[in-house]
Design a protein around this motif. Structure first.
Motif, PDB file in Angstrom:
ATOM      1  N   LEU A 114       0.776  -1.446  -0.031  1.00 50.69           N
ATOM      2  CA  LEU A 114       0.041   0.148  -0.309  1.00 50.69           C
ATOM      3  C   LEU A 114       1.034   1.248  -0.028  1.00 50.69           C
ATOM      4  O   LEU A 114       0.503   2.308  -0.787  1.00 50.69           O
ATOM      5  N   ASN A 115       1.874   1.239   0.758  1.00 48.28           N
ATOM      6  CA  ASN A 115       2.805   2.370   0.507  1.00 48.28           C
ATOM      7  C   ASN A 115       3.358   2.480  -0.734  1.00 48.28           C
ATOM      8  O   ASN A 115       3.632   3.617  -0.899  1.00 48.28           O
ATOM      9  N   LEU A 116       3.608   1.414  -1.347  1.00 48.20           N
ATOM     10  CA  LEU A 116       4.188   1.490  -2.616  1.00 48.20           C
ATOM     11  C   LEU A 116       3.198   2.029  -3.669  1.00 48.20           C
ATOM     12  O   LEU A 116       3.635   2.684  -4.594  1.00 48.20           O
ATOM     13  N   ASP A 117       2.189   1.851  -3.390  1.00 47.14           N
ATOM     14  CA  ASP A 117       0.952   2.350  -4.108  1.00 47.14           C
ATOM     15  C   ASP A 117       1.039   3.911  -4.214  1.00 47.14           C
ATOM     16  O   ASP A 117       0.826   4.487  -5.281  1.00 47.14           O
ATOM     17  N   VAL A 118       1.013   4.304  -2.969  1.00 44.81           N
ATOM     18  CA  VAL A 118       1.137   5.781  -2.681  1.00 44.81           C
ATOM     19  C   VAL A 118       2.509   6.431  -3.218  1.00 44.81           C
ATOM     20  O   VAL A 118       2.363   7.452  -4.196  1.00 44.81           O
ATOM     21  N   ALA A 119       3.482   5.597  -3.305  1.00 44.79           N
ATOM     22  CA  ALA A 119       4.759   5.909  -3.806  1.00 44.79           C
ATOM     23  C   ALA A 119       4.512   6.127  -5.439  1.00 44.79           C
ATOM     24  O   ALA A 119       5.054   7.255  -5.925  1.00 44.79           O
ATOM     25  N   TRP A 120       3.967   5.188  -6.096  1.00 45.40           N
ATOM     26  CA  TRP A 120       3.946   5.156  -7.207  1.00 45.40           C
ATOM     27  C   TRP A 120       2.924   6.276  -7.870  1.00 45.40           C
ATOM     28  O   TRP A 120       3.263   6.760  -8.729  1.00 45.40           O
ATOM     29  N   LEU A 121       1.812   6.551  -7.114  1.00 45.29           N
ATOM     30  CA  LEU A 121       1.159   7.752  -7.510  1.00 45.29           C
ATOM     31  C   LEU A 121       1.864   8.871  -7.478  1.00 45.29           C
ATOM     32  O   LEU A 121       1.643  10.025  -8.205  1.00 45.29           O
ATOM     33  N   SER A 122       2.504   9.162  -6.067  1.00 49.26           N
ATOM     34  CA  SER A 122       3.170  10.374  -5.831  1.00 49.26           C
ATOM     35  C   SER A 122       4.255  10.516  -7.144  1.00 49.26           C
ATOM     36  O   SER A 122       4.688  11.604  -7.429  1.00 49.26           O
TER      37      SER A 122
END
Length: 628
Positions: free
Chosen positions: A263-271
């Motif tokens: 989930l953190n990587l999902d945020v990082a990907w969007l960012s």
């Protein structure tokens, strides 16, 4: 990931709607703002400083333009007419204002940190005080990790919102507005190039905003599950190791952490897409400015000084766009924490003291249960038709198989729960109409799970009466005949106790709890499996001490080890939530009913006296209809 582990990771009661995709809630921001009221002086000074800071950088741009114009004007004069001091003084003025700008930035930053810490301090206190008002049932159904997550990670994220997002957002927004105004003043045609970028920024924000909201809230929810599992695993480490569940629990935790990382990587990907797009808009504007501004300067429509100022102001205008993008994501994460914190603060206890409840006067200890019924969950009674009349100074023993209702009676007596029907009263005062605090001040509890706080033995015994002196604590231990056992510890009664009492034996922990109860000198005493953790030799010593502890007090004793209740004034035998038998120890043995069978099983261990064994041999064994 196995199906079982997947279900453990994803199936979690979620009463707080932690992963919806609503935008930032203004009402919650207003409510959060109210927490700043006790620190309004710091807040207002900080607001003045951030407004000043937001104007300083555009003014620096204007000062740069003025200095550049002076240099340009001096360069067009004949060599004899040029005055270098003008350039020097203009440059020194620019440097002086820049130094003042950085000085105010230093004080604003420091004040913001102090202000954020003050608000977080108040918020943590508010959460803790609110938790203390919750009834026992709340803590029985709420995982410890969730509470830790609220007090730790959620509040820390909120700290960022208070001390950074809010005030830095004002600075960046003011800087953009100021830079835009000065650019429009210098050349409105070049400023139209800036405005042309706005629709692109709006579209980028429209696409990524809901995705980032949802992703950040899912991260917060996932972290709550991780902390809950961690706390549960630490508390249950003995069970984990005793049943060789290290691999199973380790796998569960690894999958929870893996899910949280995903989930953190999902945020990082969007960012990683969102922020570069914002940056690209800045670079796009720079390219357009070079093209259009260069054309205008080439045809003498603007001066090079004006073009230089535009480049400086463009950085002031587009620099905050990336910063505001970061702040926006921090705000999204912070709002998830704000929602969870306020959901906790808004949680109303299942019950509270009646508004008309009064304090109990000094008690004699006449306890009565009248037609009491109780259910932890609606429709599932665990107690029915309970009638008890305990005269002052009597000892009431509660006996029965596990799940028969003994602890439920204790919980009602201590007003940890309210009865579903009937009344519980002391000296004629209905506990439903009395304050819990006044009851607990006159009640002593020694529970099966003997909890000790971090601190010395002195400190833990002093919990019973906070104003007690060391000499009074020593005397309480001497009266219980346990002073030698506690003084045998490395530093005696000054020995420091680790978390949950680690470092001393179970028996010694229980002795501390006994001394704590004696020091409190309660009118009503509850012993719930009070000797379950004490070895046989220590228990033998405690029997005499218990006589001292029970004398003159109305006492309710719950025990599986029936040796602790032989001298009780009444023995109540519970079965399936009802009182199946009542009487004295000897009378119940003579009845040859359920109690006699329980005691017969106990006597097989060899703990019964010769007289009691003779009585059991002479008593008829219970028949098929006795309920045994």
């Amino acid at each position: 990931m196995s199906t079982r582990l997947k279900s453990l990771v994803h199936i979690e009661p979620n009463r707080e709607r932690e992963s919806d995709s609503r935008p930032i809630d203004r009402a919650m921001l207003v409510r959060l703002w109210r927490f700043t009221s006790p620190h309004r002086l710091k807040r207002n000074v900080l607001l003045v400083m951030v407004v000043l800071r937001s104007l300083q950088m555009p003014i620096l741009g204007w000062a740069l333009g003025t200095t550049t114009s002076l240099i340009d004007a001096q360069s067009k004069l004949p060599p004899a007419g040029r005055d270098w001091s003008v350039v020097v003084w203009a440059s020194l003025g620019y440097l002086g204002f820049a130094a003042f700008t950085q000085l105010t930035f230093h004080f604003r930053q420091r004040l913001a940190l102090e202000f954020g810490e003050a608000v977080v301090h108040d918020l943590r206190n508010a959460i803790f005080q609110h938790l203390l008002t919750q009834p026992m049932s709340y803590f029985q159904r709420t995982r410890l990790g969730r509470l830790i997550s609220r007090m730790a990670s959620d509040v820390d994220v909120l700290r960022v919102v208070v001390q950074d997002v809010l005030f830095v957002g004002i600075v960046q927004s003011g800087q953009m507005i100021g830079a835009a105004a000065i650019m429009a003043y210098y050349d409105w045609r070049l400023f139209l190039v800036v405005l042309a970028i706005a629709p692109i920024l709006w579209q980028v924000n429209k696409v990524f905003r809901p995705k980032l909201i949802k992703a950040n809230r899912e991260v917060q929810e996932s972290f709550s599950r991780v902390t809950a599992t961690l706390a549960e695993s630490v508390n249950g480490i003995r069970v984990t190791q005793g049943f060789a569940r290290q691999e199973i629990n380790g796998g569960l935790f690894r999958n929870l952490v893996q899910n949280h990382s995903r989930l953190n990587l999902d945020v990082a990907w969007l960012s990683s897409i969102f922020l570069p797009l914002l940056e690209f808009n800045s670079q796009l504007f720079t390219a357009l400015l070079l093209l259009i501004g260069g054309y205008m300067a080439f045809h003498h429509l603007i001066t090079l000084a004006t073009l230089l100022v535009f480049f400086f102001l463009a950085n002031l205008f587009f620099g905050p766009i990336s910063a505001l993008g970061n702040l926006y994501m921090q705000m999204l994460s912070g709002m998830a924490g704000v929602e969870r914190i306020f959901a906790l603060l808004d949680l109303q206890p299942q019950w509270t003291d009646d508004p008309n409840a009064t304090d109990l006067p000094p008690l004699r200890g006449h306890v009565q249960f009248s037609k009491v019924a109780f259910a932890y969950e609606p429709g599932r009674l665990v107690l029915q038709d309970i009638d008890i009349d305990a005269k002052p100074g009597q000892t009431i023993a509660l006996v029965g198989h596990t799940g028969s209702g003994k602890s439920s009676i204790i919980n009602l007596l201590a007003k940890f729960h309210l009865p579903s029907a009937g009344t519980v009263s002391i000296d004629g005062h209905d506990l439903a109409m009395t304050t819990s605090t006044s009851l607990h001040r006159q009640m002593g509890l020694v529970l099966q799970n003997n909890f000790l706080f971090s601190g010395s033995i002195y400190d833990n015994i002093r919990v019973g009466r906070m104003d007690a002196t060391d000499a009074e604590i020593v005397e309480a231990c001497r009266r219980l005949d346990c002073l030698d056992l506690l003084e045998s510890l490395p530093q005696g009664l000054a020995t420091e106790v680790s978390e949950r009492g680690a470092g001393i034996s179970l028996g010694q922990r229980q002795l501390v709890c006994f001394a704590r109860a004696l020091l409190a000198d309660p009118r009503v005493l509850v012993l719930d499996e009070a000797t379950s953790s004490v070895d046989g030799l220590t228990e033998a010593r405690l029997q005499a001490a218990l006589g001292t502890l029970l004398t003159g007090r109305t006492s309710f004793v719950v025990a599986h080890r029936l040796s602790t209740i032989r001298s009780a004034d009444q023995v109540l035998v519970l079965e399936k939530g009802r009182i199946a038998e009542r009487g004295t120890h000897r009378a119940l043995l003579a009845q040859a009913g359920l109690y006699a069978e329980l005691y017969r099983q106990f006597a097989m261990s060899g703990a019964a006296s010769e007289d009691e064994q003779r009585t059991l041999r002479q008593a008829p064994r219970p028949g098929p209809g006795s309920g045994s």
